[in-house]
Enzyme design. Structure first.
Site, PDB file in Angstrom:
ATOM      1  N   GLY A 137      36.385  78.971  29.976  1.00 21.35           N
ATOM      2  CA  GLY A 137      36.907  79.150  31.346  1.00 21.35           C
ATOM      3  C   GLY A 137      36.923  78.788  32.435  1.00 21.35           C
ATOM      4  N   ASP A 187      37.436  75.911  35.306  1.00 19.33           N
ATOM      5  CA  ASP A 187      38.795  75.251  35.372  1.00 19.33           C
ATOM      6  C   ASP A 187      38.413  73.659  35.872  1.00 19.33           C
ATOM      7  OD1 ASP A 187      40.308  77.415  35.358  1.00 19.33           O
ATOM      8  OD2 ASP A 187      40.013  77.784  37.505  1.00 19.33           O
ATOM      9  N   ASP A 232      39.410  61.912  39.451  1.00 23.30           N
ATOM     10  CA  ASP A 232      38.016  61.639  39.312  1.00 23.30           C
ATOM     11  C   ASP A 232      37.641  60.918  40.752  1.00 23.30           C
ATOM     12  OD1 ASP A 232      39.606  59.166  39.028  1.00 23.30           O
ATOM     13  OD2 ASP A 232      38.019  58.432  37.624  1.00 23.30           O
ATOM     14  N   HIS A 292      44.757  48.677  39.301  1.00 21.28           N
ATOM     15  CA  HIS A 292      44.472  50.012  38.317  1.00 21.28           C
ATOM     16  C   HIS A 292      45.812  50.339  37.821  1.00 21.28           C
ATOM     17  CE1 HIS A 292      42.317  53.293  36.529  1.00 21.28           C
ATOM     18  NE2 HIS A 292      42.448  53.979  37.478  1.00 21.28           N
ATOM     19  N   ASP A 300      37.819  52.294  39.759  1.00 17.35           N
ATOM     20  CA  ASP A 300      38.392  52.182  38.608  1.00 17.35           C
ATOM     21  C   ASP A 300      39.052  50.806  38.778  1.00 17.35           C
ATOM     22  OD1 ASP A 300      37.316  54.389  37.758  1.00 17.35           O
ATOM     23  OD2 ASP A 300      39.452  55.371  37.250  1.00 17.35           O
ATOM     24  N   ASP A 354      32.341  49.779  37.617  1.00 23.45           N
ATOM     25  CA  ASP A 354      33.296  50.573  36.372  1.00 23.45           C
ATOM     26  C   ASP A 354      32.705  50.558  35.193  1.00 23.45           C
ATOM     27  OD1 ASP A 354      35.146  52.211  35.112  1.00 23.45           O
ATOM     28  OD2 ASP A 354      36.888  50.868  35.838  1.00 23.45           O
ATOM     29  N   ALA A 386      49.797  62.697  35.653  1.00 20.48           N
ATOM     30  CA  ALA A 386      50.665  62.606  36.639  1.00 20.48           C
ATOM     31  C   ALA A 386      50.702  61.522  37.552  1.00 20.48           C
ATOM     32  CB  ALA A 386      50.573  64.065  37.277  1.00 20.48           C
TER      33      ALA A 386
END
Length: 585
Positions: free
Chosen positions: A45, A47, A74, A139, A161, A193, A230
């Protein structure tokens, strides 16, 4: 005078995502990234998960600002929650700041925050005893920057990253001269990283990935559904290019994706090879042949896998997977998601569609492979090395790569969340530890879900719930009626009458024992019922359901009211008789 330097990982170590590092220099705290992570399956449950800000709350007056490396969740996902507590400036590249603004705009508590500052790889920010500079990295999103915190003892370098790709376009190109310059100036500690540190295979160049995507689009004659994160802008560009070359139109599925793509287009970080490439309305897809359609699906908050499951089951509102479709998964799932991805692929095949994954064909990660990680260490030549961004095995693998280059245990710290890592000219050590817990977001609740609630949710999902309702007369020390038992997700009541009858007797016996032999206490009574019932149910079923005893007391108030009413009537009758006697006199 040498600076007092401490590095505190508030997240991002021994886990996937949630990057946040506090660099303490003298009396200032410089925060590097402010990210979230998506929950694993056991966080029922929940998110998202964000870092614990308790240490920063205790030292809020020392926070100088937040410095962001790139625009993925992140690294920026926890900003809305952070800025609702702390009013400090936020620094990042143009693309990163625009995505941060989108993230913050969805949070009512911080919609009026406007202390954002755009920086570039040429920016220098001078504070009293610290200077911050940035360097370009490669990246999957443009505007990615590494951060260098310069002190009189040397610089603390945080990569964010990154990977090395010699064919990267100018929007994604690493500035090797800046890295070399940083190394020559002296790097005290490197936070690097580790997300891909186990992978010995060099990352595929973006040119190779583009050629592969073009080939997939050329070979398939039906609809193509692309599953992607996305904010993976470089993958969006490659899909747009391949669609235009093969005469296809693109439909963007998901509000998050639409916002991000429009932002990237506005900043010229993403370009349309054909101005009529995008389809705004899903209904317009009906006018096209299957071989003219590309659908990009990212799902809620940019996570595409669960959205694919809904599409395969025919549960998506506008678009579902149909026979003849190709589902093209362009994201590289984490190890924790492998089972979910395998299940998703099976569901897609059941829908009579085909599946392809870039990760099956090549190393398409946006993070550095082992050779890249060692090359960076050789360029920067840090005195001390702190692997970050990854689960423990990845941090340990990264530390092993450093040891191959001549570093030893005295130069390396594999950090845990909350470790206070102290650094001076000659030594690095863990001087203390903070007690930090994950902050879990469930709907509008922030941090109000703890381990006990999660444990109960897990038990409910596995063994169900058992409710026992008992009515007692405490004054007469007896049970008024037989306990009423209800089970949900535990056993089927009608098929287990003997079990329910025995459970009822155990409850009644336990309640009577409390009423007759113990000093009465509601909490002790409920606990005794819970324990006795739990022991019996486990013996019979080997299951541990959540047991909810509901004890009700019979209401005697109406009797007392009646007696009082009776006394009042008698008093009124006596008063009337006395009045009548006086009148007669």
């Amino acid at each position: 005078m040498n600076s007092k330097i401490k590095v505190i990982p508030l997240g991002g170590v021994r886990e996937n995502g949630k990057n946040m590092y506090a660099v303490n220099i003298n009396d200032g705290i410089y925060i590097l990234d402010c990210g979230l992570k998506y929950p694993e399956n056991e966080l029922l449950g929940i998110d998202v998960v964000i870092p614990d800000f308790s240490y920063l709350e205790e030292n809020r007056d020392k926070i100088v600002g937040v410095f962001l490396t790139h625009g993925h969740a992140d690294a920026i996902g926890a900003l809305p929650y952070f800025l609702s507590e702390f009013n400090v400036p936020v620094f990042g590249s143009k693309m990163t700041i625009e995505l941060a603004k989108i993230s913050v705009a969805d949070a009512d508590e911080v919609t009026d925050f406007d202390d954002f500052h755009v920086v570039s790889d040429r920016s220098e920010i001078d504070f009293e005893d610290v200077r911050i500079t940035f360097f370009r990295t490669t990246h999957s999103i443009p505007g990615s920057l590494g951060i260098a915190v310069h002190t009189d003892a040397g610089s603390i370098v945080y990569t964010g990253d990154f990977k090395f790709d010699q064919t990267a376009s100018h929007l994604y190109h690493t500035d090797y001269s800046q890295l070399t310059k940083l190394g020559d100036q002296g790097v005290l500690a490197l936070l690097s990283d580790s997300s891909n540190a186990e992978n010995p295979t060099p990352s595929a160049s973006e040119n190779q990935i583009s050629d592969y995507i073009n080939g997939v689009f050329n070979d398939h004659q039906g609809r193509i559904i692309v599953a992607s994160v996305a904010s993976n802008i470089i993958r969006m560009q490659q899909v747009f290019n391949a669609a235009a070359k093969t005469g296809r139109k693109v439909f963007l599925s998901g509000q998050d994706l639409d916002k991000i793509v429009k932002t990237a287009l506005k900043l010229s970080m993403l370009k349309l090879p054909d101005q009529e490439l995008l389809i705004e309305n899903a209904k317009d897809l009906e006018k096209l042949e299957p071989n003219q359609i590309v659908i990009i699906q990212t799902g809620k908050m940019g996570e595409p896998i669960k959205a694919l499951q809904r599409m395969a089951n025919g549960e998506q509102k506008d678009i579902n997977i149909e026979s003849g479709d190709l589902v093209f998964i362009t994201t590289t799932p984490s190890t924790a998601m492998e089972t979910t991805v395998a299940k998703t692929r099976d569901m897609i095949y059941r829908a009579d569609a085909e599946v392809k994954m870039i990760a099956d064909e090549m190393n398409s990660s946006g993070d550095a492979s082992q050779n890249d990680l060692q090359l960076l260490i050789n360029i920067l030549k840090p005195k001390f090395f702190i692997p970050v961004q990854g689960e423990y095995r990845l941090l340990a693998s990264h530390a092993g790569l450093a040891k191959q280059l001549g570093y030893n245990d005295s130069n390396i710290v594999i950090p845990n969340k909350g470790d206070v890592i102290s650094i001076d000219d000659d030594e690095i050590w863990i001087s203390a530890g903070l007690d930090l817990a994950d902050t879990m977001i469930d709907g509008s609740g922030i941090g109000d879900i703890g381990n006990i609630v999660l444990r109960d949710r897990k038990v409910l999902s596995e063994d169900g719930i058992f409710v026992a309702v008992v009515t007692i007369d405490r004054k007469k020390k007896r049970v008024i009626s037989a306990p009423k038992l209800t089970s949900r997700g535990f056993v089927y009541v009608k098929a287990n009458k003997d079990l329910m009858n025995e459970a009822s007797e155990i409850i009644e016996k336990t309640v009577k024992n409390n009423l007759e032999h113990k000093e009465f206490d509601w909490s002790n009574l409920k606990q005794d019922v819970r324990e006795s019932l739990s022991d019996y149910l486990y013996q019979q079923t080997k299951r541990h359901p959540v047991i909810l005893p509901v004890i009700m007391e019979v209401n005697q108030h109406h009797k007392r009211t009646n007696k009082k009413h009776s006394k009042n009537n008698k008093a009124e009758e006596l008063a009337k008789a006395e009045k009548k006697a006086n009148n007669n006199k």
